[in-house]
Design a protein around this motif. Structure first.
Motif, short mmCIF file in Angstrom:
data_model
loop_
_atom_site.label_atom_id
_atom_site.label_comp_id
_atom_site.label_asym_id
_atom_site.label_seq_id
_atom_site.Cartn_x
_atom_site.Cartn_y
_atom_site.Cartn_z
N ARG A 1 33.52 30.30 34.61
CA ARG A 1 34.63 29.35 34.71
C ARG A 1 35.29 29.45 36.08
O ARG A 1 35.57 28.46 36.73
CB ARG A 1 35.65 29.60 33.59
N ARG A 2 35.52 30.66 36.56
CA ARG A 2 36.13 30.86 37.88
C ARG A 2 35.21 30.37 39.00
O ARG A 2 35.65 29.75 39.96
CB ARG A 2 36.44 32.33 38.12
N LEU A 3 33.93 30.72 38.90
CA LEU A 3 32.99 30.33 39.95
C LEU A 3 32.82 28.82 40.04
O LEU A 3 32.92 28.24 41.11
CB LEU A 3 31.63 30.98 39.70
N LEU B 1 49.33 50.91 40.29
CA LEU B 1 48.54 50.18 41.28
C LEU B 1 48.28 48.76 40.79
O LEU B 1 47.98 48.55 39.63
CB LEU B 1 47.19 50.86 41.51
N ARG B 2 48.41 47.81 41.69
CA ARG B 2 48.05 46.43 41.36
C ARG B 2 46.58 46.24 41.73
O ARG B 2 46.19 46.40 42.88
CB ARG B 2 48.93 45.44 42.11
N LEU B 3 45.78 45.93 40.74
CA LEU B 3 44.33 45.83 40.91
C LEU B 3 43.86 44.42 40.58
O LEU B 3 44.37 43.78 39.66
CB LEU B 3 43.62 46.82 39.98
N LEU B 4 42.85 43.96 41.33
CA LEU B 4 42.25 42.66 41.00
C LEU B 4 41.46 42.79 39.70
O LEU B 4 40.86 43.83 39.42
CB LEU B 4 41.28 42.23 42.10
N SER B 5 41.43 41.71 38.95
CA SER B 5 40.59 41.68 37.75
C SER B 5 39.12 41.78 38.17
O SER B 5 38.77 41.51 39.32
CB SER B 5 40.82 40.39 36.97
N ARG B 6 38.28 42.18 37.25
CA ARG B 6 36.85 42.28 37.56
C ARG B 6 36.31 40.95 38.04
O ARG B 6 35.55 40.88 39.00
CB ARG B 6 36.06 42.73 36.33
N GLU B 7 36.71 39.87 37.37
CA GLU B 7 36.22 38.53 37.73
C GLU B 7 36.64 38.16 39.15
O GLU B 7 35.82 37.69 39.95
CB GLU B 7 36.74 37.48 36.75
N ALA B 8 37.91 38.38 39.48
CA ALA B 8 38.42 38.03 40.80
C ALA B 8 37.75 38.89 41.88
O ALA B 8 37.40 38.40 42.95
CB ALA B 8 39.93 38.20 40.86
N LEU C 1 34.79 40.34 41.74
CA LEU C 1 33.38 39.97 41.84
C LEU C 1 33.19 38.72 42.70
O LEU C 1 32.25 38.63 43.47
CB LEU C 1 32.80 39.73 40.44
N ILE C 2 34.11 37.79 42.61
CA ILE C 2 34.03 36.57 43.41
C ILE C 2 34.31 36.86 44.88
O ILE C 2 33.75 36.23 45.77
CB ILE C 2 35.00 35.51 42.87
N ARG C 3 35.14 37.86 45.15
CA ARG C 3 35.56 38.15 46.52
C ARG C 3 34.63 39.08 47.29
O ARG C 3 34.72 39.14 48.51
CB ARG C 3 36.96 38.74 46.52
N VAL C 4 33.78 39.84 46.63
CA VAL C 4 32.93 40.77 47.38
C VAL C 4 31.92 40.00 48.22
O VAL C 4 31.45 38.94 47.82
CB VAL C 4 32.18 41.79 46.48
#
Length: 105
Positions: free
Chosen positions: A80-82, A41-48, A50-53
Motif C-alpha cells: 500500500r505504501r509503495l 527513541l523515535r524509530l521508523l516503522s519497518r515499512e517506512a 524499508l522504503i527509504r533504504v
C-alpha cells in the motif's frame, strides 16, 4: 543507523562496535504515522524504513534484508505504501527476481 535531523550535517560517526551513525539533514521529519517510540527513541516503522533504504542495502546486507522481509506476515501494508506513494521503481527493487509472476516457468 541514520539519524534524521533538521540540524544534521550529513556526517558519519563510526563506532567501535562496527555500527555507524549517520546524521542526515532533513528539513521535513517523517510523518507521525511512520514513527514509533521505543525506550525513548523515535524509530521508523519497518515499512517506512524499508522504503527509504537504498538499493545497495539489499546486495550489501542480504541476510538483514531477508530477515526484515521475512518479518512481514502480511505484505499489504508495504505494498500500500509503495504503490500508493508513487514508489513503483522502489517496489521493483524489493521483489526478488525468482518471486516475480511467471518466474521459473
Amino acid at each position: 543507523m541514520i539519524i534524521y535531523s533538521p540540524k544534521g550535517t550529513n556526517n558519519t560517526v563510526n563506532l567501535s562496535s562496527g555500527i555507524s551513525l549517520y546524521d542526515l539533514k532533513q528539513s521535513e521529519m517523517p510523518p507521525p504515522e511512520d514513527v514509533s517510540l521505543l525506550d525513548g527513541l523515535r524509530l521508523l516503522s519497518r515499512e517506512a524504513a524499508l522504503i527509504r533504504v537504498p538499493e545497495a542495502f539489499f546486495s550489501r546486507h542480504p541476510v538483514e534484508a531477508q530477515i526484515i522481509l521475512a518479518s512481514f506476515s502480511d505484505a499489504s501494508g508495504v505494498l500500500r505504501r509503495l504503490l500508493g506513494g508513487g514508489h513503483s521503481i522502489i517496489a521493483g527493487r524489493r521483489v526478488p527476481p525468482d518471486r516475480l509472476p511467471g518466474a521459473g516457468r
